[in-house]
Design a protein around this motif. Structure first.
Motif, mmCIF file in Angstrom:
data_model
loop_
_atom_site.group_PDB
_atom_site.id
_atom_site.type_symbol
_atom_site.label_atom_id
_atom_site.label_comp_id
_atom_site.label_asym_id
_atom_site.label_seq_id
_atom_site.Cartn_x
_atom_site.Cartn_y
_atom_site.Cartn_z
ATOM 1 N N LYS A 116 -6.498 2.156 -5.007
ATOM 2 C CA LYS A 116 -7.422 3.289 -4.981
ATOM 3 C C LYS A 116 -7.935 3.532 -6.409
ATOM 4 C CE LYS A 116 -5.665 5.228 -0.716
ATOM 5 N NZ LYS A 116 -4.655 6.108 -0.113
ATOM 6 N N GLY B 237 0.840 -1.190 0.000
ATOM 7 C CA GLY B 237 0.000 0.000 0.000
ATOM 8 C C GLY B 237 0.875 1.239 0.000
ATOM 9 N N ALA B 238 0.226 2.403 -0.065
ATOM 10 C CA ALA B 238 0.989 3.654 -0.108
ATOM 11 C C ALA B 238 1.791 3.854 1.177
ATOM 12 C CB ALA B 238 0.053 4.827 -0.354
ATOM 13 N N ASP C 186 4.199 12.108 -2.263
ATOM 14 C CA ASP C 186 3.139 11.148 -1.982
ATOM 15 C C ASP C 186 1.992 11.444 -2.946
ATOM 16 O OD1 ASP C 186 1.035 9.626 -1.094
ATOM 17 O OD2 ASP C 186 1.315 10.095 1.032
ATOM 18 N N ALA D 103 -0.400 9.119 -3.767
ATOM 19 C CA ALA D 103 -1.140 7.862 -3.597
ATOM 20 C C ALA D 103 -2.324 7.769 -4.559
ATOM 21 C CB ALA D 103 -1.600 7.708 -2.155
ATOM 22 N N VAL E 293 -5.520 14.313 1.438
ATOM 23 C CA VAL E 293 -6.746 13.523 1.604
ATOM 24 C C VAL E 293 -7.999 14.356 1.851
ATOM 25 C CG1 VAL E 293 -5.820 11.259 2.209
ATOM 26 C CG2 VAL E 293 -6.104 12.972 3.990
HETATM 27 C C1 LIG Z 1 -4.398 6.328 1.180
HETATM 28 C C2 LIG Z 1 -3.198 7.177 1.273
HETATM 29 C C3 LIG Z 1 -2.033 6.725 1.897
HETATM 30 C C4 LIG Z 1 -1.937 5.398 2.596
HETATM 31 O O1 LIG Z 1 -2.228 4.369 1.728
HETATM 32 P P1 LIG Z 1 -2.467 2.848 2.129
HETATM 33 O O2 LIG Z 1 -2.723 2.245 0.823
HETATM 34 O O3 LIG Z 1 -3.645 2.848 3.054
HETATM 35 O O4 LIG Z 1 -1.248 2.338 2.807
HETATM 36 C C5 LIG Z 1 -0.932 7.555 1.865
HETATM 37 N N1 LIG Z 1 -0.983 8.769 1.303
HETATM 38 C C6 LIG Z 1 -2.103 9.257 0.728
HETATM 39 C C7 LIG Z 1 -2.102 10.632 0.122
HETATM 40 C C8 LIG Z 1 -3.244 8.476 0.686
HETATM 41 O O5 LIG Z 1 -4.367 8.938 0.112
#
Ligand SMILES: *Cc1c(COP(=O)(O)O)cnc(C)c1O
Length: 467
Positions: A295, A141-142, A263, A265, A238
């Motif tokens: 995602k 995951g991220a 980041d 994600a 987020v």
């Molecule tokens: C969802 C998210 C994460 C964490 O991701 P996981 O897949 O839950 O480990 C990190 N950074 C951002 C910006 C995110 O949206």
């Protein structure tokens, strides 16, 4: 062979057929599966002495565990940033289990799947319009991607001072700057022994922004008096899906010595649309980038990748090598994934992404992104029109951050959200934005459409009346 195992082996076709049918039934009925429920289990069940066999276990799953499941891969699960699973991604995921390969070296053991991982990363770079100066790999995951990238950044920082932190531990303060880092980057600082308190918060830009204030960033850099540092920046925060100004950061990178991590994600997928790719312009200058596939790419959990510039591969190996295991080979002679990322054995994690990219192409993912963003806009407009809601920030991409209108309603926000979520037709998550309680709706699921927005607005009206 154990008799139950032998029986399962003989009955394999029937077992997989029943499993397939169950999958079809769940996915075809996803619209009607509630987004929340209050079902629970007594999890102290005793382990049986004799095995039940797969089919009887499937029956128990259906009786006890299946009722716990919610429609998180469905079209109205708007909490966190939750993608679904496209048909091709499920094919890839199922086959990853069936083939059960370990992804490691390019030559020798695990070679096939490492090649597939190389190809998949290459396809992703094309999708995102990034150069092949990045070496990429898959993690769960991220969070783990941020951990991997920041782990190499930590090693880079030590290297600037002539130290090898991976070998000898950290005996220096590591300078880190960020404006609105995701909690998982801060968690990574804790896991990496840097310390979650040990970063400097740079101001955010004027005008209801979560993006970094470039002038304040440069002030902070000057305060470091030429010392190296790590910058954690954001492509999609987020709460409000805000983006740092990557062209401005690129200019700073030409002037100062720092490791630049992004980041991205979910926000990285802005790159697949001509309408939104300006948001990530300049991001190819970063040293490392985090992107989630579970995602906006709509593949099943657990899937994300990191991209780290190839010029840093030796630092990456210093960080993640298995240095006391001669049977694993020399990390510098034979590329092996187990020497460049946290895990050793891994499933064929690239396969669901590989299937998705080939099945839907650039256009498929551009359509998913543009559909999500137009639905976010549409939902925002409907909220305003309804009259009892206000947006806490402009809708920049796919996230809608809103609240009940008026400060006098602040104490009702969490009750409203609990009532709404309990109805099981939609799921959203709470937040606090600029000291106000709010609600987030994040659009990333490929199935969501206009009808879902109507359904949710109707549910929200009913919930207001019940308050
Ligand atoms: C969802 C998210 C994460 C964490 O991701 P996981 O897949 O839950 O480990 C990190 N950074 C951002 C910006 C995110 O949206």
């Amino acid at each position: 062979m154990n008799l139950i195992l032998q029986h399962d082996l003989n009955d394999l076709e029937n077992i997989l057929e029943k499993t397939k049918q169950q999958g079809i039934d769940f996915l075809n009925n996803l619209e009607n599966v509630p987004t929340s429920n209050k079902n629970s289990i007594d999890y102290t069940r005793e382990l049986n002495e004799l095995g039940l066999g797969s089919l009887a276990t499937l029956e128990e799953f259906n009786e006890r565990l299946a009722p716990l499941m919610v429609a998180s891969p469905g079209p109205r699960y708007w909490g966190f940033v939750t993608g679904g699973s496209t048909p091709a991604s499920i094919v890839g995921d199922w086959l990853a289990s069936v083939y059960d390969q370990n992804t490691q070296a390019i030559k020798g053991q695990g070679g096939a799947s490492a090649l597939i991982e190389f190809e998949t990363i290459n396809l992703l770079l094309q999708l995102l319009g990034l150069p092949d100066s990045f070496l990429g790999g898959f993690v769960t995951g991220a969070t783990m991607s941020n951990f991997t990238c920041l782990g190499v950044a930590r090693q880079w920082f030590g290297n600037q001072l002539g130290k090898d932190f991976a070998k000898n531990g950290i005996f220096e303060t590591i300078n880190i700057l960020s404006a609105t880092p995701h909690s998982s980057s801060i968690k990574s600082l804790a896991m990496l022994g840097i310390g979650s308190n040990n970063f400097t918060t740079v101001k955010t830009a004027e005008g209801n922004r979560e993006a970094i204030d470039i002038v304040d960033l440069e002030e902070n850099i000057k305060n470091l008096n030429g010392k190296p540092f790590i910058l954690i920046s954001s492509a999609g925060t987020v709460n409000t899906a805000d983006f740092d100004d990557f062209e401005a950061i690129s200019k700073l990178k030409a002037k100062y010595n720092f490791w630049w991590h992004i980041d991205a994600a979910f926000g990285g997928f802005a790159a697949v649309s001509d309408k939104y790719k300006h948001l990530v312009e300049g991001w190819e200058g970063a040293d490392s980038i985090t992107i989630d596939c579970h995602k906006w790419l709509n593949v099943p959990y657990e899937s994300a990748f990191y991209l780290i510039k190839k010029e840093h591969t030796s630092l990456q190996i210093e960080t993640f090598q298995n240095s006391n295991a001669p049977y694993l080979g020399n990390p510098l002679e034979n590329f092996n994934y187990l020497n460049v990322l946290p895990e050793n054995s891994r499933r064929l994690r690239a396969l669901p992404v590989w299937f998705s990219l080939l099945a839907y192409g650039k256009e498929g993912f551009c359509d998913i992104v543009e559909n999500s963003t137009s639905l976010a806009m549409h939902f925002g407009n409907e909220l305003i029109e309804e009259g009892n809601f206000e947006l806490l920030a402009p809708i920049r991409l796919n996230n809608v951050c809103f609240t009940l209108k008026g400060n006098h309603n602040q104490e009702k926000v969490s009750e409203f959200l609990t009532l709404l979520n309990d109805k099981g037709k939609v799921f959203m998550t709470p937040t606090v934005y600029q000291n106000r309680k709010g609600i987030r709706a994040s659009f990333v699921n490929w199935r969501t459409n206009e009808t879902d927005i109507e359904v949710v607005i109707g549910e929200m009206k009913e919930t207001l009346n019940a308050l």
